[in-house]
Design an enzyme around this catalytic site. Structure first.
Site, PDB file in Angstrom:
ATOM      1  N   ASP A   1       0.846  -1.195   0.000  1.00  0.00           N
ATOM      2  CA  ASP A   1       0.000   0.000   0.000  1.00  0.00           C
ATOM      3  C   ASP A   1       0.885   1.250   0.000  1.00  0.00           C
ATOM      4  O   ASP A   1       1.997   1.242   0.516  1.00  0.00           O
ATOM      5  CB  ASP A   1      -0.981  -0.008   1.172  1.00  0.00           C
ATOM      6  CG  ASP A   1      -0.390  -0.645   2.424  1.00  0.00           C
ATOM      7  OD1 ASP A   1       0.852  -0.790   2.502  1.00  0.00           O
ATOM      8  OD2 ASP A   1      -1.150  -0.984   3.331  1.00  0.00           O
TER       9      ASP A   1
ATOM     10  N   GLU B   1      -5.737   3.281   3.588  1.00  0.00           N
ATOM     11  CA  GLU B   1      -6.335   3.830   4.820  1.00  0.00           C
ATOM     12  C   GLU B   1      -7.753   4.327   4.584  1.00  0.00           C
ATOM     13  O   GLU B   1      -8.393   4.847   5.487  1.00  0.00           O
ATOM     14  CB  GLU B   1      -5.480   4.990   5.358  1.00  0.00           C
ATOM     15  CG  GLU B   1      -4.067   4.596   5.756  1.00  0.00           C
ATOM     16  CD  GLU B   1      -4.006   3.759   7.037  1.00  0.00           C
ATOM     17  OE1 GLU B   1      -5.043   3.574   7.689  1.00  0.00           O
ATOM     18  OE2 GLU B   1      -2.905   3.277   7.347  1.00  0.00           O
TER      19      GLU B   1
HETATM   20  C1  LIG Z   1      -4.020  -1.381   8.990  1.00  0.00           C
HETATM   21  C2  LIG Z   1      -4.934  -0.239   9.281  1.00  0.00           C
HETATM   22  O1  LIG Z   1      -4.682   0.547  10.179  1.00  0.00           O
HETATM   23  N1  LIG Z   1      -6.017  -0.119   8.501  1.00  0.00           N
HETATM   24  C3  LIG Z   1      -6.992   0.891   8.677  1.00  0.00           C
HETATM   25  C4  LIG Z   1      -8.005   0.823   7.579  1.00  0.00           C
HETATM   26  C5  LIG Z   1      -9.071   1.876   7.715  1.00  0.00           C
HETATM   27  C6  LIG Z   1     -10.140   1.837   6.655  1.00  0.00           C
HETATM   28  C7  LIG Z   1     -11.195   2.892   6.844  1.00  0.00           C
HETATM   29  N2  LIG Z   1     -10.689   4.213   7.008  1.00  0.00           N
HETATM   30  C8  LIG Z   1     -12.094   2.551   8.013  1.00  0.00           C
HETATM   31  O2  LIG Z   1     -11.906   3.063   9.119  1.00  0.00           O
HETATM   32  O3  LIG Z   1     -13.007   1.771   7.820  1.00  0.00           O
HETATM   33  C9  LIG Z   1      -7.663   0.706  10.028  1.00  0.00           C
HETATM   34  O4  LIG Z   1      -8.106   1.714  10.608  1.00  0.00           O
HETATM   35  O5  LIG Z   1      -7.779  -0.428  10.544  1.00  0.00           O
END
Ligand SMILES: CC(=O)N[C@@H](CCC[C@H](N)C(=O)O)C(=O)O
Length: 389
Positions: free
Chosen positions: A79, A140
């Protein structure tokens, strides 16, 4: 504690991978704005004389490295995006983009993939199957994986199986965490706007105080997790952003809350959404105000293919593998896994020196672990008979 075995070639690549990571670290960019990052990646691929397809889902890049036999095609994904975090690390490779930081390790994920590219170019004669590298924007949120999948790139490149990793400070450096089946939660976002009535802070009876309504929402919604969902089902409801008010003696007419819902079952997710809706309606009645509520279902759960996970586990030194419990972080890697089998795993980055969590303004890691990432991917290729030993 560093435990992993590193081949001689990877040891030689370590310095270069560290430089890549640091150069990417300095230029963090937000979702779908990864222009400089994409230019950097393309520059490196050009030096390796690799051809690529760019502007994938906006800023993404896909590289095909052909094997001598090409019986199957194995994908690896990194990513590209950073976060709205002001970096507090005092390092000479600190972010030069104010208010933006690679606080989730995506700089390292990309450096690992470029390190893998370099190794495969240097050892081209050993590569039997095809390898596809996906540099993906916007993990993200709002998510770059879904557009890549829905625009047919997995099929276009005939990718049979896919792998991805994430740096993880809760696991010690030199170790890797993985599990078969559901490993990272599904996620959904919600936005709530409370439309009250502003006025004088000393005459609240003439107003509808959006801050007071927000406070009830923030605390009240937590009872959904503890009282509406079976306690044996994992669920998290977090409001991470609250915006309201300008000055102490003015009652704010409007307040905005932004939150995320995490769970592993659609029915749990749906119940949380229903209960938030009920709670909002109740507060509208109690406070005689209008509250707008918007949900966006985001990523499905990261679900590791059983067979490929056992292949992954066998491919690595047994002492470095930790079978982990499912966690409530989310990842849009799950969209690839809905189409083709895949494995996502955590590469430990934690130590006495590097203990800040992901998304923290002091998150950092010993770049030696990036070599372990490349080695882990090479071990997978060998296990899958795609690369000669
Ligand atoms: C690995 C990581 O931290 N991923 C994020 C993905 C967020 C996706 C989106 N913004 C959401 O909140 O649904 C995480 O916050 O887990």
């Amino acid at each position: 504690m560093i435990l992993l075995y590193l081949s001689k070639d990877i040891q030689l690549l370590q310095d270069e991978i560290r430089i890549i990571r640091r150069e990417l670290h300095q230029i963090p960019e937000l979702a779908f704005e990864e222009y400089k990052t994409a230019e950097y990646i393309k520059g490196y691929l050009n030096k390796l004389k690799l051809t690529y397809h760019d502007k994938i889902a906006g800023t993404g890049i896909i590289v095909l490295i052909q094997g001598t036999e090409g019986k199957k095609t194995i994908g690896f994904r990194a990513d590209m995006d950073a976060l709205t975090v002001e970096e507090e690390n005092e390092v000479d490779y600190k972010s030069i983009h104010k208010g933006k930081m690679h606080a989730c390790g995506h700089d390292g994920h990309q450096a690992i993939l470029l390190g893998l590219a370099k190794y495969l170019v240097m050892n081209k004669e050993k590569l039997r199957d095809n390898v596809v590298l996906i540099f993906q924007p916007a993990e993200e949120g709002p998510g770059g994986a879904l557009p890549i999948v829905s625009q047919g790139y997995l099929k276009k490149y005939s990718i049979d199986e896919i792998y991805g990793l994430h740096l993880f400070p809760e696991i010690p450096e030199g170790k890797m965490g993985v599990r078969q089946g559901p490993m990272m939660s599904q996620t959904g976002e919600f936005d709530i706007t409370i439309h009250g009535k502003g006025g004088h802070g000393a005459m609240p009876h003439n107003t509808i105080d959006s801050v007071v309504v927000s406070a009830q929402l923030i605390t009240g919604l937590q009872a959904i997790a503890s009282r509406s969902i079976n306690p044996i089902e994992p669920v998290v409801l977090t409001i991470g952003k609250v915006v309201a008010g300008e000055i102490r003696n003015v009652i704010a007419s409007e307040a905005r809350l932004e939150g995320t819902i995490r769970s592993f079952k659609q029915e749990v997710h749906d119940t949380v959404k229903e209960r938030i809706t009920d709670y909002v309606k109740g507060l509208e009645n109690i406070h005689n105000c209008k509250i707008t509520l918007e949900f966006r279902d985001m990523y499905p759960a990261v679900t590791n293919d059983s067979f490929l996970t056992s292949e992954f586990i066998q491919s690595q030194e047994s002492s470095v593998i930790q079978i982990i419990d499912p966690i409530m972080l989310a990842e849009d890697f799950s969209y690839y896994q809905k189409e083709i089998p895949g494995v996502f795993f955590f590469l430990g980055s934690g130590s006495d020196h590097y203990y800040y969590p992901l998304h923290n303004s002091r998150f950092n890691y010993n770049e030696k672990i990036l070599g372990y990432g490349v080695q882990a991917y090479l071990n997978i290729l060998k296990q899958r008979d795609a690369l000669e030993n």
